[in-house]
Design a protein around this motif. Sequence first.
Motif, PDB file in Angstrom:
ATOM      1  N   GLN A  74       0.831  -1.207   0.000  1.00  0.00           N
ATOM      2  CA  GLN A  74       0.000   0.000   0.000  1.00  0.00           C
ATOM      3  C   GLN A  74       0.862   1.252   0.000  1.00  0.00           C
ATOM      4  O   GLN A  74       2.046   1.219   0.350  1.00  0.00           O
ATOM      5  CB  GLN A  74      -0.959   0.006   1.182  1.00  0.00           C
ATOM      6  N   GLU A 113      -7.973  -6.175   5.760  1.00  0.00           N
ATOM      7  CA  GLU A 113      -6.852  -5.867   4.887  1.00  0.00           C
ATOM      8  C   GLU A 113      -6.378  -7.043   4.036  1.00  0.00           C
ATOM      9  O   GLU A 113      -5.658  -6.844   3.053  1.00  0.00           O
ATOM     10  CB  GLU A 113      -5.670  -5.335   5.706  1.00  0.00           C
ATOM     11  N   GLY A 155      -9.267  -3.536   1.865  1.00  0.00           N
ATOM     12  CA  GLY A 155      -9.243  -2.246   2.544  1.00  0.00           C
ATOM     13  C   GLY A 155     -10.620  -1.615   2.573  1.00  0.00           C
ATOM     14  O   GLY A 155     -11.531  -2.025   1.846  1.00  0.00           O
ATOM     15  N   GLU A 161      -8.481   3.290   1.889  1.00  0.00           N
ATOM     16  CA  GLU A 161      -7.488   2.224   1.807  1.00  0.00           C
ATOM     17  C   GLU A 161      -7.515   1.549   0.434  1.00  0.00           C
ATOM     18  O   GLU A 161      -8.575   1.258  -0.110  1.00  0.00           O
ATOM     19  CB  GLU A 161      -7.736   1.186   2.896  1.00  0.00           C
TER      20      GLU A 161
END
Length: 207
Positions: A74, A113, A155, A161
């Motif tokens: 990320q 995640e 996310g 995210e």
Amino acid sequence: MPDAAAEFDNNDVEILSRKTAYQGFFKVEELRLRHRLFAGGWGGELRRELFVRGDAVAAVLYDPVADRIGLIEQFRIGALAERRGPWCLEVVAGMIEAGETAEAVMRRELIEEADFRPRELRPICEYLSSPGGCNERIHLYCALGDLSGAGGIFGLDTEGEDIRLRVFSAAEVFDAMLQSRMNNAATLIGLQWLQLNRAGLRTGANA
């Protein structure tokens, strides 16, 4: 002994004043304080800024049967000047809110995640990220489970995210980790622990 009790504790610090200097996505406090000295007596007044982060969790994903490691990728603002770019390879992590336990938050973050439900969460350690100016404490785990077929983009949209889970062989991760985009403390500490305990985890999984 390196782990012997310290000569001083919190009672040997006098907080003269404490106020919020900045409150945005993060919080910064401004403190005036003094503390006892090793040579005896009290030192003079110090002015310090404290980056307030609180407690967080992090976990390295490991499949001991397949000997594979899951890492998330990320964008990170703190890596903006890195020569490899600001997209880091990391362990899954998240912040602990008031009233939450570290394990409960870790399990939630693993789902958010990485869509990963661990067979076991093995505690590794707790450590301070950067005690010279930040109060963040990381509760670090190894999340053991099945990574076959794992991967994808995850996310929360509400938190902006954009997280991609990637799965690698343990050997290729260990070969590259010290000179790579895995250049953050939680990831490196988790992977070094995994290197030391990998054989035992694999034996237990195949018993």
